[in-house]
Design a protein around this motif. Structure first.
Motif, PDB file in Angstrom:
ATOM      1  N   GLU A 135     -10.958  22.438  48.905  1.00  0.00           N
ATOM      2  CA  GLU A 135     -10.136  21.377  48.319  1.00  0.00           C
ATOM      3  C   GLU A 135     -10.876  20.045  48.245  1.00  0.00           C
ATOM      4  O   GLU A 135     -10.659  19.255  47.326  1.00  0.00           O
ATOM      5  N   MET A 136     -11.784  19.801  49.200  1.00  0.00           N
ATOM      6  CA  MET A 136     -12.557  18.554  49.207  1.00  0.00           C
ATOM      7  C   MET A 136     -13.413  18.387  47.959  1.00  0.00           C
ATOM      8  O   MET A 136     -13.772  17.287  47.583  1.00  0.00           O
ATOM      9  N   MET A 137     -13.769  19.506  47.337  1.00  0.00           N
ATOM     10  CA  MET A 137     -14.727  19.482  46.230  1.00  0.00           C
ATOM     11  C   MET A 137     -14.090  19.135  44.891  1.00  0.00           C
ATOM     12  O   MET A 137     -14.801  18.894  43.913  1.00  0.00           O
ATOM     13  N   LEU A 138     -12.787  19.124  44.817  1.00  0.00           N
ATOM     14  CA  LEU A 138     -12.125  19.091  43.521  1.00  0.00           C
ATOM     15  C   LEU A 138     -12.472  17.865  42.696  1.00  0.00           C
ATOM     16  O   LEU A 138     -12.586  17.946  41.478  1.00  0.00           O
ATOM     17  N   GLY A 139     -12.651  16.725  43.320  1.00  0.00           N
ATOM     18  CA  GLY A 139     -12.931  15.511  42.564  1.00  0.00           C
ATOM     19  C   GLY A 139     -14.151  15.602  41.689  1.00  0.00           C
ATOM     20  O   GLY A 139     -14.140  15.164  40.536  1.00  0.00           O
ATOM     21  N   VAL A 157      -9.917  28.393  46.462  1.00  0.00           N
ATOM     22  CA  VAL A 157     -10.018  27.023  46.955  1.00  0.00           C
ATOM     23  C   VAL A 157      -9.352  26.977  48.325  1.00  0.00           C
ATOM     24  O   VAL A 157      -8.145  27.172  48.452  1.00  0.00           O
ATOM     25  N   ILE A 158     -10.159  26.728  49.342  1.00  0.00           N
ATOM     26  CA  ILE A 158      -9.671  26.682  50.720  1.00  0.00           C
ATOM     27  C   ILE A 158      -9.066  25.303  50.995  1.00  0.00           C
ATOM     28  O   ILE A 158      -9.603  24.287  50.578  1.00  0.00           O
ATOM     29  N   GLN A 159      -7.965  25.279  51.727  1.00  0.00           N
ATOM     30  CA  GLN A 159      -7.282  24.023  52.009  1.00  0.00           C
ATOM     31  C   GLN A 159      -8.135  23.075  52.852  1.00  0.00           C
ATOM     32  O   GLN A 159      -8.974  23.505  53.637  1.00  0.00           O
TER      33      GLN A 159
END
Length: 328
Positions: A135-139, A157-159
């Protein structure tokens, strides 16, 4: 300048657990009933030990992902995912990681697909049967993850785990995908045991230490406040954070001196001589942590990666702040 490797924000809602009481009209079990109950328990246990395929999950962004079988080749796009995969015994399925991966040692010999920015074309060219994103990578990588999906490659996508409980859920989820349920459950149980032991010892502490957590070097000193994993660590070991603000904030050297912490924990290593740098800052000779030689550098990986070593990160905090209770 690198300010910190990883910022983990907590946004967890309280969950109420409801337990149903047994009925007064329930009949007494006969031996036959007991045998049947025993068989049902065995069946239930067996079902949790192995994954039944096809297996469908809903990932951290609400997308359904289906696996017809155990993925034989996977790519991990975040070190915490990688550590979980190796921890549950699925390391032999990992064919590529990022340049940030360094644990366990053998991952440094694997192919890489970028760092915080993923080389999408390379990921697709390797044709993995699963990609573990985060999830951190989404940006910065959301469009690229969609390209990977469009190429027919499953992306999970892991939380962004903000608590130990969410970390346990992540480990169990990855274990489920890789049909390593027993191994994943054992890791979680071992972590829970260590955490419970630490909290039990910490509960008897009456002389709370005031702690400053430093996550980057001067001139831009960042620290952890409320809603961060380091704050949770301090709460769990019965210590007090000198910072009361939310999240990760920049703090001045003057404020640190004024707050006069008993212990200073440095959780970064991108500059040499971290401890000496802190000790020799102007005015820091008046700080209790400096006077009593209580400036300790900790491994930022085990204190920030939400995987099997997170309980070790908590233990490192406990030993640094209360060596007399937990040992050094």
């Amino acid at each position: 300048m690198k300010k910190f490797l990883q910022l983990l924000l907590t946004a967890m809602l309280a969950v109420l657990l409801l337990a149903a009481c047994g009925s007064d009209s329930a009949k007494e079990e006969t031996p036959a009933d007991e045998n049947q109950a025993g068989e049902e328990t065995k069946t239930e246990q067996a079902s949790t030990d192995t994954t039944s395929y096809p297996y469908t999950l809903t990932d951290a962004i609400g997308k359904e992902v289906t696996f017809e079988k155990v993925p034989e080749t996977v790519i991990s796009l975040l070190p915490s995912n990688t550590e979980i995969l190796y921890g549950i015994g699925a390391g032999d399925k990992v064919i590529a990681v990022t340049e940030n991966d360094d644990y366990p040692k053998e991952v440094t010999e694997l192919d890489t697909v970028g760092d915080f920015t993923v080389n999408i074309e390379k990921v697709i060219s390797l044709q993995p049967e699963a990609v573990f994103a985060h999830e951190m990578m989404l940006g910065s990588n959301e469009e690229g993850l969609n390209q990977i999906r469009d190429a027919g490659i499953p992306v999970i996508v892991i939380q962004n785990a903000g608590t130990f409980e969410e970390t346990y859920e992540t480990i169990e989820l990855i274990g489920k995908v890789m049909d390593k349920n027993v191994e994943a459950n054992q890791i979680v149980e071992d972590m829970k045991t260590k955490v419970a032991d630490i909290e039990k010892k910490a509960a008897d502490i009456t002389d709370k230490k005031r702690v400053f957590i430093e996550n980057s070097d001067a001139p831009e000193i960042y620290t952890a406040g409320k809603g961060t994993f380091p704050q949770q660590f301090l709460d769990m070991i019965n210590a007090e954070n000198i910072v009361t603000e939310e999240g990760w904030i920049m703090i001045s050297p003057e404020t640190i001196v004024d707050e006069n912490p008993d212990v200073i924990l440095a959780i970064y290593s991108y500059v040499p001589n971290v401890v000496e740098n802190i000790k020799t800052r102007d005015g820091f000779d008046a700080v209790t942590a400096i006077k009593e030689d209580r400036v300790i550098q900790l491994d930022e990986d085990i204190t920030s990666r939400t995987g099997p070593r997170l309980a070790d990160g908590l233990e490192s905090f406990a030993k640094a702040v209360y060596p007399e209770v937990f040992g050094e």
